[in-house]
Design an enzyme around this catalytic site. Structure first.
Site, PDB file in Angstrom:
ATOM      1  N   LYS A  14     -15.303  22.489  -6.920  1.00  0.00           N
ATOM      2  CA  LYS A  14     -14.998  21.688  -7.898  1.00  0.00           C
ATOM      3  C   LYS A  14     -15.489  22.376  -9.073  1.00  0.00           C
ATOM      4  CE  LYS A  14     -16.155  17.746  -6.577  1.00  0.00           C
ATOM      5  NZ  LYS A  14     -17.054  18.243  -5.175  1.00  0.00           N
ATOM      6  N   ARG A  89     -15.944   8.489  -7.415  1.00  0.00           N
ATOM      7  CA  ARG A  89     -16.563   8.794  -6.139  1.00  0.00           C
ATOM      8  C   ARG A  89     -15.987   7.814  -5.416  1.00  0.00           C
ATOM      9  NH1 ARG A  89     -19.693  13.770  -7.168  1.00  0.00           N
ATOM     10  NH2 ARG A  89     -20.963  13.898  -5.552  1.00  0.00           N
ATOM     11  N   ARG A 128     -25.424  28.271  -2.088  1.00  0.00           N
ATOM     12  CA  ARG A 128     -25.070  27.791  -3.742  1.00  0.00           C
ATOM     13  C   ARG A 128     -26.312  27.896  -4.302  1.00  0.00           C
ATOM     14  NH1 ARG A 128     -21.694  22.716  -5.135  1.00  0.00           N
ATOM     15  NH2 ARG A 128     -23.415  21.669  -4.135  1.00  0.00           N
ATOM     16  N   ARG A 161     -30.399  23.696  -5.481  1.00  0.00           N
ATOM     17  CA  ARG A 161     -30.352  22.397  -5.849  1.00  0.00           C
ATOM     18  C   ARG A 161     -31.173  21.460  -4.683  1.00  0.00           C
ATOM     19  NH1 ARG A 161     -24.456  20.130  -7.201  1.00  0.00           N
ATOM     20  NH2 ARG A 161     -25.246  18.535  -5.750  1.00  0.00           N
ATOM     21  N   ARG A 172     -24.204  13.778   2.510  1.00  0.00           N
ATOM     22  CA  ARG A 172     -23.182  13.810   1.410  1.00  0.00           C
ATOM     23  C   ARG A 172     -21.684  13.590   1.897  1.00  0.00           C
ATOM     24  NH1 ARG A 172     -25.505  18.488  -1.561  1.00  0.00           N
ATOM     25  NH2 ARG A 172     -23.682  18.246  -3.009  1.00  0.00           N
TER      26      ARG A 172
HETATM   27  P1  AMP Z   1     -22.273  16.420  -7.392  1.00  0.00           P
HETATM   28  O1  AMP Z   1     -23.123  17.512  -8.308  1.00  0.00           O
HETATM   29  O2  AMP Z   1     -20.946  16.149  -7.923  1.00  0.00           O
HETATM   30  O3  AMP Z   1     -22.301  17.052  -6.072  1.00  0.00           O
HETATM   31  O4  AMP Z   1     -23.321  15.032  -7.250  1.00  0.00           O
HETATM   32  C1  AMP Z   1     -24.755  15.238  -6.960  1.00  0.00           C
HETATM   33  C2  AMP Z   1     -25.156  13.971  -6.456  1.00  0.00           C
HETATM   34  O5  AMP Z   1     -25.120  13.237  -7.894  1.00  0.00           O
HETATM   35  C3  AMP Z   1     -24.203  12.997  -5.696  1.00  0.00           C
HETATM   36  O6  AMP Z   1     -24.827  13.153  -4.349  1.00  0.00           O
HETATM   37  C4  AMP Z   1     -24.556  11.578  -6.293  1.00  0.00           C
HETATM   38  O7  AMP Z   1     -25.782  11.240  -5.665  1.00  0.00           O
HETATM   39  C5  AMP Z   1     -24.644  11.712  -7.716  1.00  0.00           C
HETATM   40  N1  AMP Z   1     -23.481  11.589  -8.277  1.00  0.00           N
HETATM   41  C6  AMP Z   1     -22.605  12.507  -8.995  1.00  0.00           C
HETATM   42  N2  AMP Z   1     -21.470  11.766  -9.307  1.00  0.00           N
HETATM   43  C7  AMP Z   1     -21.590  10.654  -9.104  1.00  0.00           C
HETATM   44  C8  AMP Z   1     -20.614   9.518  -9.250  1.00  0.00           C
HETATM   45  N3  AMP Z   1     -19.406   9.646  -9.885  1.00  0.00           N
HETATM   46  N4  AMP Z   1     -20.913   8.600  -8.584  1.00  0.00           N
HETATM   47  C9  AMP Z   1     -21.830   8.248  -8.024  1.00  0.00           C
HETATM   48  N5  AMP Z   1     -22.997   9.094  -7.912  1.00  0.00           N
HETATM   49  C10 AMP Z   1     -22.581  10.501  -8.216  1.00  0.00           C
END
Ligand code: AMP
Length: 215
Positions: A14, A89, A128, A161, A172
Site C-alpha cells: 500500500k 482499519r 522491508r 521497522r 498484525r
Molecule cells: P502500518 O504502517 O499501516 O502498517 O501501521 C503500523 C501500526 O500502526 C499498526 O500495526 C497499528 O498498530 C498502527 N495503526 C496504523 N494505522 C492504524 C489505524 N487506522 N487504526 C489503528 N491502528 C493503526
C-alpha cells in the site's frame, strides 16, 4: 474533496503504491501508520499512547486515529484528493470516516483491496526497510537504496521497522483478518469496492490508474 482507500494486509504494498501514485498523479498520501511513527519520533502525547499498541501489532484506539485524520482533512483544501493507506482499519473507523467526509466537503470514490499471497507478504515484510525521515519504502530483494542504509530521496537513515519482526507480523496479519477484512463487505455493499492482484507493483499501479480514469 475526494478520497480513495487502499486496503490490504501489512506488506501488500500500500505504502509503495501510494507514494508512486502521489508522484504520478499528485494524489496526497495519508498513512496513519506514518503519522503515528512521526508522533512517536516527536515524543508527542499521541506517540506515547500509540507506541505500546504498535510494538505488539495491535490497533491503536479509534479515537486517537480519528483525531489525527480529522485534523489532517480539515487542514486540506476543498479541491484536495486523498489516498488513505492503513485507514480505516475496522468497521467502526469506516463508519466514523463516512460521518467525517461530508463535514469536510468530501466523498469516497473507490476502495481498492491489494491482494497478495501470505508467503509473499512475509518475504516482503522481512526484507522491508523504510526511511526514518521521509518514510520512503525500500526492499532488500528488488528496491535497495543506492547507498546502504541511506535514503535515495532525502539522505535520511534507512532502517527496519521494529514491528516488522516475525512474531509481530503474525499478530498484525491476524488483526487484519479479524478487524480489517470485514471492510471488504462493508464497501462492496456501497458499490465502491475493487479487488486487485497486487503481486506485481507496476501492474497494481496500472490497474488503479485505469479505475481512476488516469491510465
Ligand atoms: P502500518 O504502517 O499501516 O502498517 O501501521 C503500523 C501500526 O500502526 C499498526 O500495526 C497499528 O498498530 C498502527 N495503526 C496504523 N494505522 C492504524 C489505524 N487506522 N487504526 C489503528 N491502528 C493503526
Amino acid at each position: 474533496m475526494q478520497a480513495i482507500i487502499l486496503l490490504g494486509a501489512p506488506g501488500a504494498g500500500k505504502g509503495t503504491v501510494a507514494e508512486d501514485l502521489k508522484r504520478q498523479i499528485g494524489i496526497e498520501h495519508i498513512s496513519t501508520g506514518d503519522m503515528l511513527r512521526e508522533a512517536i519520533r516527536a515524543g508527542s502525547p499521541v506517540g506515547l499512547e500509540a507506541k505500546a499498541f504498535m510494538e505488539k501489532g495491535e490497533l491503536v484506539p479509534d479515537d486517537v486515529i480519528i483525531r489525527l485524520v480529522r485534523e489532517r482533512l480539515l487542514a486540506g483544501g476543498s479541491d484536495a484528493w486523498y489516498m488513505f493507506d492503513g485507514f480505516p482499519r475496522n468497521v467502526h473507523q469506516a463508519e466514523l470516516l463516512d460521518a467525517m467526509l461530508p463535514e469536510c466537503g468530501g466523498a469516497l470514490t473507490h476502495v481498492f483491496l491489494l491482494e497478495v499471497p501470505r508467503d509473499l507478504i512475509i518475504r516482503r515484510i522481512s526484507n522491508r526497510r523504510v526511511c526514518r525521515q521521509c518514510g520512503a519504502v525500500y526492499n532488500l530483494i528488488g528496491m535497495r537504496p543506492k547507498v546502504e542504509n541511506v535514503c535515495d530521496l532525502c539522505g535520511g537513515e534507512v532502517y527496519q521497522r521494529p514491528d516488522d519482526n516475525e512474531a509481530t507480523v503474525n499478530n498484525r496479519l491476524d488483526v487484519f483478518n479479524r478487524e480489517t477484512a470485514p471492510l471488504v463487505e462493508y464497501y462492496r455493499r456501497k458499490g465502491l469496492f475493487v479487488q486487485i492482484d497486487s503481486s506485481d507493483r507496476l501492474d497494481t499501479e496500472k490497474a488503479i490508474l485505469q479505475h481512476l480514469g488516469r491510465a
